[in-house]
Scaffold this motif. Structure first.
Motif, PDB file in Angstrom:
ATOM      1  N   ILE A  73      29.654  -9.796   0.132  1.00  0.00           N
ATOM      2  CA  ILE A  73      28.745 -10.937  -0.426  1.00  0.00           C
ATOM      3  C   ILE A  73      27.553 -11.335   0.449  1.00  0.00           C
ATOM      4  O   ILE A  73      26.436 -11.230   0.163  1.00  0.00           O
ATOM      5  CB  ILE A  73      29.366 -12.202  -0.873  1.00  0.00           C
ATOM      6  CG1 ILE A  73      30.222 -11.645  -2.137  1.00  0.00           C
ATOM      7  CG2 ILE A  73      28.572 -13.347  -1.213  1.00  0.00           C
ATOM      8  CD1 ILE A  73      31.353 -12.981  -2.503  1.00  0.00           C
ATOM      9  N   LYS A  74      27.853 -11.629   1.832  1.00  0.00           N
ATOM     10  CA  LYS A  74      26.953 -11.935   2.898  1.00  0.00           C
ATOM     11  C   LYS A  74      25.771 -10.876   3.011  1.00  0.00           C
ATOM     12  O   LYS A  74      24.760 -11.193   3.339  1.00  0.00           O
ATOM     13  CB  LYS A  74      27.865 -12.294   4.018  1.00  0.00           C
ATOM     14  CG  LYS A  74      26.812 -12.693   5.359  1.00  0.00           C
ATOM     15  CD  LYS A  74      27.833 -12.881   6.439  1.00  0.00           C
ATOM     16  CE  LYS A  74      27.658 -14.662   6.829  1.00  0.00           C
ATOM     17  NZ  LYS A  74      28.478 -14.674   8.377  1.00  0.00           N
ATOM     18  N   ALA A  75      26.313  -9.576   3.197  1.00  0.00           N
ATOM     19  CA  ALA A  75      25.314  -8.570   3.228  1.00  0.00           C
ATOM     20  C   ALA A  75      24.469  -8.240   2.373  1.00  0.00           C
ATOM     21  O   ALA A  75      23.347  -8.071   2.303  1.00  0.00           O
ATOM     22  CB  ALA A  75      26.200  -7.268   3.418  1.00  0.00           C
ATOM     23  N   LEU A  76      25.011  -8.570   0.860  1.00  0.00           N
ATOM     24  CA  LEU A  76      24.562  -8.279  -0.401  1.00  0.00           C
ATOM     25  C   LEU A  76      23.345  -9.542  -0.231  1.00  0.00           C
ATOM     26  O   LEU A  76      21.928  -9.166  -0.852  1.00  0.00           O
ATOM     27  CB  LEU A  76      24.977  -8.331  -1.579  1.00  0.00           C
ATOM     28  CG  LEU A  76      25.779  -7.004  -1.886  1.00  0.00           C
ATOM     29  CD1 LEU A  76      27.039  -7.292  -2.700  1.00  0.00           C
ATOM     30  CD2 LEU A  76      24.943  -5.888  -1.933  1.00  0.00           C
ATOM     31  N   LYS A  77      23.569 -10.756   0.164  1.00  0.00           N
ATOM     32  CA  LYS A  77      22.720 -11.978  -0.027  1.00  0.00           C
ATOM     33  C   LYS A  77      21.522 -11.666   1.006  1.00  0.00           C
ATOM     34  O   LYS A  77      19.992 -11.879   0.748  1.00  0.00           O
ATOM     35  CB  LYS A  77      23.344 -13.019   0.424  1.00  0.00           C
ATOM     36  CG  LYS A  77      24.128 -13.581  -0.694  1.00  0.00           C
ATOM     37  CD  LYS A  77      24.705 -14.960  -0.459  1.00  0.00           C
ATOM     38  CE  LYS A  77      25.509 -15.711  -1.830  1.00  0.00           C
ATOM     39  NZ  LYS A  77      25.828 -16.772  -1.307  1.00  0.00           N
ATOM     40  N   LYS A  78      21.887 -11.039   1.972  1.00  0.00           N
ATOM     41  CA  LYS A  78      20.768 -10.680   3.028  1.00  0.00           C
ATOM     42  C   LYS A  78      19.949  -9.440   2.654  1.00  0.00           C
ATOM     43  O   LYS A  78      18.557  -9.820   2.837  1.00  0.00           O
ATOM     44  CB  LYS A  78      21.598 -10.213   4.635  1.00  0.00           C
ATOM     45  CG  LYS A  78      20.417  -9.906   5.636  1.00  0.00           C
ATOM     46  CD  LYS A  78      21.309  -9.580   6.796  1.00  0.00           C
ATOM     47  CE  LYS A  78      20.420  -9.258   7.803  1.00  0.00           C
ATOM     48  NZ  LYS A  78      21.015  -9.097   9.083  1.00  0.00           N
ATOM     49  N   GLU A  79      20.477  -8.478   1.759  1.00  0.00           N
ATOM     50  CA  GLU A  79      19.549  -7.384   1.494  1.00  0.00           C
ATOM     51  C   GLU A  79      18.692  -8.056   0.239  1.00  0.00           C
ATOM     52  O   GLU A  79      17.400  -7.604   0.190  1.00  0.00           O
ATOM     53  CB  GLU A  79      20.644  -6.309   0.742  1.00  0.00           C
ATOM     54  CG  GLU A  79      19.692  -5.276   0.398  1.00  0.00           C
ATOM     55  CD  GLU A  79      20.691  -4.128  -0.329  1.00  0.00           C
ATOM     56  OE1 GLU A  79      20.244  -2.987  -0.849  1.00  0.00           O
ATOM     57  OE2 GLU A  79      21.913  -4.308  -0.134  1.00  0.00           O
TER      58      GLU A  79
END
Length: 107
Positions: A73-79
């Protein structure tokens, strides 16, 4: 952004394992957490309690978001943030070039 833990991952895993293995030796789970955190030099028993709860979620014992889900989720939010920023740049650039095409030529 959250600050990194001051405790190494190995210590966290060891502390959680000790609590799980020695729950029966104490009157309550909190007593085990408090005792083990003091023995291992963990300043706050609450930190150990949170690690224990997350380990239970990761192990499927307790419902909730696993560590892998949280990281994804953290990586997707950053993307998503990066893509939105890129879209804004592209919109500005297309508006600029569209305005350039609409201007009459001076020559």
């Amino acid at each position: 952004m959250a600050r990194p833990s001051k405790y190494p991952q190995e210590l966290q895993e060891r502390a959680v394992r000790l609590v799980i293995e020695s729950r029966a030796d104490y009157d309550s789970e909190y007593a085990a957490i408090k005792s083990i955190s003091a023995k291992l030099g963990i300043t706050s028993p609450e930190s150990l309690r949170k690690w224990l709860r997350q380990a239970e979620v990761d192990g499927g014992v307790r419902p909730g978001k696993t560590s892998e889900d949280i990281a994804e989720i953290k990586a997707l939010k950053k993307e998503v943030t990066e893509l939105r920023r890129a879209n804004e740049i592209l919109k500005s650039a297309s508006a600029f070039f569209a305005a350039e095409l609409d201007r009459p030529s001076r020559f």
